[in-house]
Design a protein around this motif. Structure first.
Motif, PDB file in Angstrom:
ATOM      1  N   GLN A 207       0.844  -1.190   0.000  1.00  0.00           N
ATOM      2  CA  GLN A 207       0.000   0.000   0.000  1.00  0.00           C
ATOM      3  C   GLN A 207       0.886   1.250   0.000  1.00  0.00           C
ATOM      4  O   GLN A 207       1.668   1.459   0.920  1.00  0.00           O
TER       5      GLN A 207
ATOM      6  N   ASN B 239      -8.482  -6.037  -2.943  1.00  0.00           N
ATOM      7  CA  ASN B 239      -8.769  -7.035  -3.972  1.00  0.00           C
ATOM      8  C   ASN B 239      -9.635  -8.177  -3.457  1.00  0.00           C
ATOM      9  O   ASN B 239      -9.829  -9.181  -4.151  1.00  0.00           O
TER      10      ASN B 239
ATOM     11  N   ASN C 249      -3.666  -5.403 -13.283  1.00  0.00           N
ATOM     12  CA  ASN C 249      -2.743  -4.510 -12.581  1.00  0.00           C
ATOM     13  C   ASN C 249      -2.437  -3.258 -13.398  1.00  0.00           C
ATOM     14  O   ASN C 249      -2.277  -2.170 -12.839  1.00  0.00           O
TER      15      ASN C 249
ATOM     16  N   TRP D 198      -5.939  -0.980 -13.560  1.00  0.00           N
ATOM     17  CA  TRP D 198      -6.371  -0.353 -12.318  1.00  0.00           C
ATOM     18  C   TRP D 198      -5.267   0.446 -11.630  1.00  0.00           C
ATOM     19  O   TRP D 198      -5.505   1.055 -10.580  1.00  0.00           O
ATOM     20  N   SER D 199      -4.060   0.466 -12.204  1.00  0.00           N
ATOM     21  CA  SER D 199      -2.903   1.042 -11.511  1.00  0.00           C
ATOM     22  C   SER D 199      -3.069   2.514 -11.169  1.00  0.00           C
ATOM     23  O   SER D 199      -2.478   2.997 -10.206  1.00  0.00           O
TER      24      SER D 199
ATOM     25  N   ASN E 264      -5.985   3.891 -10.378  1.00  0.00           N
ATOM     26  CA  ASN E 264      -7.225   4.079  -9.624  1.00  0.00           C
ATOM     27  C   ASN E 264      -6.977   4.303  -8.136  1.00  0.00           C
ATOM     28  O   ASN E 264      -5.958   3.887  -7.587  1.00  0.00           O
ATOM     29  N   TRP E 265      -7.951   4.920  -7.504  1.00  0.00           N
ATOM     30  CA  TRP E 265      -7.907   5.178  -6.072  1.00  0.00           C
ATOM     31  C   TRP E 265      -7.687   3.873  -5.300  1.00  0.00           C
ATOM     32  O   TRP E 265      -8.331   2.857  -5.563  1.00  0.00           O
TER      33      TRP E 265
ATOM     34  N   PHE F 140      -5.367   1.665  -5.259  1.00  0.00           N
ATOM     35  CA  PHE F 140      -4.856   0.479  -5.950  1.00  0.00           C
ATOM     36  C   PHE F 140      -3.696  -0.175  -5.213  1.00  0.00           C
ATOM     37  O   PHE F 140      -2.753   0.480  -4.787  1.00  0.00           O
TER      38      PHE F 140
ATOM     39  N   PRO G 206      -1.528  -3.829  -6.223  1.00  0.00           N
ATOM     40  CA  PRO G 206      -1.501  -4.864  -7.261  1.00  0.00           C
ATOM     41  C   PRO G 206      -1.726  -6.264  -6.720  1.00  0.00           C
ATOM     42  O   PRO G 206      -1.403  -6.565  -5.565  1.00  0.00           O
TER      43      PRO G 206
ATOM     44  N   GLY H 125     -10.939  -5.655 -16.913  1.00  0.00           N
ATOM     45  CA  GLY H 125      -9.913  -4.644 -17.132  1.00  0.00           C
ATOM     46  C   GLY H 125      -9.640  -4.424 -18.601  1.00  0.00           C
ATOM     47  O   GLY H 125      -9.758  -5.345 -19.414  1.00  0.00           O
TER      48      GLY H 125
ATOM     49  N   ARG I 181      -4.450   0.328 -20.039  1.00  0.00           N
ATOM     50  CA  ARG I 181      -4.504   1.787 -19.944  1.00  0.00           C
ATOM     51  C   ARG I 181      -4.245   2.455 -21.284  1.00  0.00           C
ATOM     52  O   ARG I 181      -4.760   3.538 -21.556  1.00  0.00           O
TER      53      ARG I 181
END
Length: 382
Positions: free
Chosen positions: A86, A137, A225, A228-229, A231-232, A234, A236, A314, A317
């Motif tokens: 985190q 997750n 990964n 969503w990398s 995103n708020w 996140f 992995p 997903g 990006r």
């Protein structure tokens, strides 16, 4: 062991680490939700593995669990987690709380949250966020809207007084998460169909290839990964964690409940839909013995659930901010919903979706989805 004197009796907080306290931790919700027809008892073995034997998570997270006893009777529970993956929040180390269940008593909530917060502070955390059961997750967020209908697989339930009790302790909402329901026989907007047909000149949509499923699952992890990398919140998926996800998907899913989009043979988007296990276990009371296993297998493989949940999805990006991005999302949704229709699925939950994720919400709402439940993530400085 912490001891607190409250107006409603003596309160002891004990760490759940032996057979008795772990058993009380797992059994407590059965009493708290005994009169709640929307609650679905989770499978005991799954909860035990997830909270106390979650080795992939334990590789990068510290987890502690406690049970609160009043005059010797279990009345509440909580966990605290510190995840090395985190990232800091505004320069501060962030800890989590989770698995919160308790009787409707403000001092009890205060004692549980203080116990989790004190432990996190000792580990160097400056903020506490949750509920995370046990990571972003897995299950996340506290139910704040629609307590009357049952949750889908891997989504939580709560008593209506929980939000108030959290807010009384100084917690504030930092993010709302939405789930949607939709009938899989929806009619897509004409413009979406047109874009999809055009994209299929260069995009290939295919189901999971069981002969090379290890490579497909690794591609799904890589896409997730990447997608969503930004995103708020996140964090992995590690290889070990996603290996556990892959094991569950392999057991529960038909191969066409996973759909992968490829461009020039490179996976660029995917979707995975889970049969709603909660529909199949509602009357098992959390137990698979002596006959629960047989009932569950028959319901999953023969009768088949009439509800499903899109739990993973997903788009890389590099495509998210182009016209192709929403089209890729629609193509995998369209492919998996056809597989559901073939198996008699009547309702699908999609989510969770961040409330401020306007792009994904637009795609989901365009196919006729309606908001089913709202979950809230809370935070507080320590």
């Amino acid at each position: 062991m912490a001891h607190t004197q409250t107006s409603s009796g003596n309160l002891d907080i004990r760490e759940a680490r032996d057979r008795t306290t772990i058993g009380d931790f797992l059994q407590l919700p059965h009493r708290l939700y005994a009169d709640d027809p929307a609650w679905v008892a989770p499978l005991h073995f799954e909860q035990r593995e997830r909270v106390f034997r979650n080795h992939p998570l334990f590789e990068h997270s510290q987890v502690r669990a406690w049970v609160a006893y009043r005059d010797g009777r279990p009345v509440g529970r909580i966990t605290a987690q510190l995840d090395r993956l985190q990232p800091p929040v505004e320069g501060d180390r962030l800890g989590y709380f989770g698995m919160l269940e308790a009787e409707d008593d403000a001092p009890l909530f205060a004692a549980l949250l203080e116990t989790a917060g004190d432990w996190l502070r000792e580990q160097g955390a400056a903020r506490i966020r949750g509920p995370y059961n046990l990571s972003i997750n897995e299950e996340i967020g506290l139910l704040v809207e629609n307590f009357a209908e049952p949750p889908y697989i891997m989504m939580g339930h709560a008593r209506p007084y929980y939000p108030t009790r959290l807010e009384e302790q100084g917690f504030t909402g930092v993010k709302d998460l939405l789930t949607y329901t939709v009938q899989p026989d929806f009619t897509a907007p004409a413009v979406m169909e047109k874009l999809a047909q055009k994209a299929l000149r260069r995009v290939r949509i295919r189901p999971l290839d069981r002969k090379r499923k290890a490579a497909d699952f690794e591609a799904m992890r890589d896409i997730f990964n990447d997608a969503w990398s930004g995103n708020w919140g996140f964090v992995p998926f590690t290889r070990a964690e996603f290996a556990e996800v892959a094991k569950m998907l392999s057991l529960l899913l038909d191969h066409d409940y996973i759909q992968i989009a490829e461009i020039d043979e490179r996976p660029v988007a995917f979707i995975a839909a889970l049969p709603n296990l909660n529909e199949a276990i509602r009357d098992l009371n959390g137990r698979l013995l002596p006959l629960g296993w047989a009932r569950l297998l028959w319901r999953l493989k023969v009768r088949r659930p009439r509800t499903c949940r899109v739990a993973l999805m997903g788009v890389r990006r590099e495509h998210q901010y182009s016209r192709l991005g929403p089209t890729l999302a629609f193509l995998v949704i369209d492919a998996v919903r056809k597989a559901m229709i073939r198996r008699g699925v009547e309702t699908v939950e999609m989510g969770w979706i961040l409330e401020d994720n306007a792009g994904m919400r637009h795609i989901i709402e365009a196919i006729g989805s309606r908001i089913y439940k709202r979950y809230r993530v809370y935070q507080k400085s320590l």
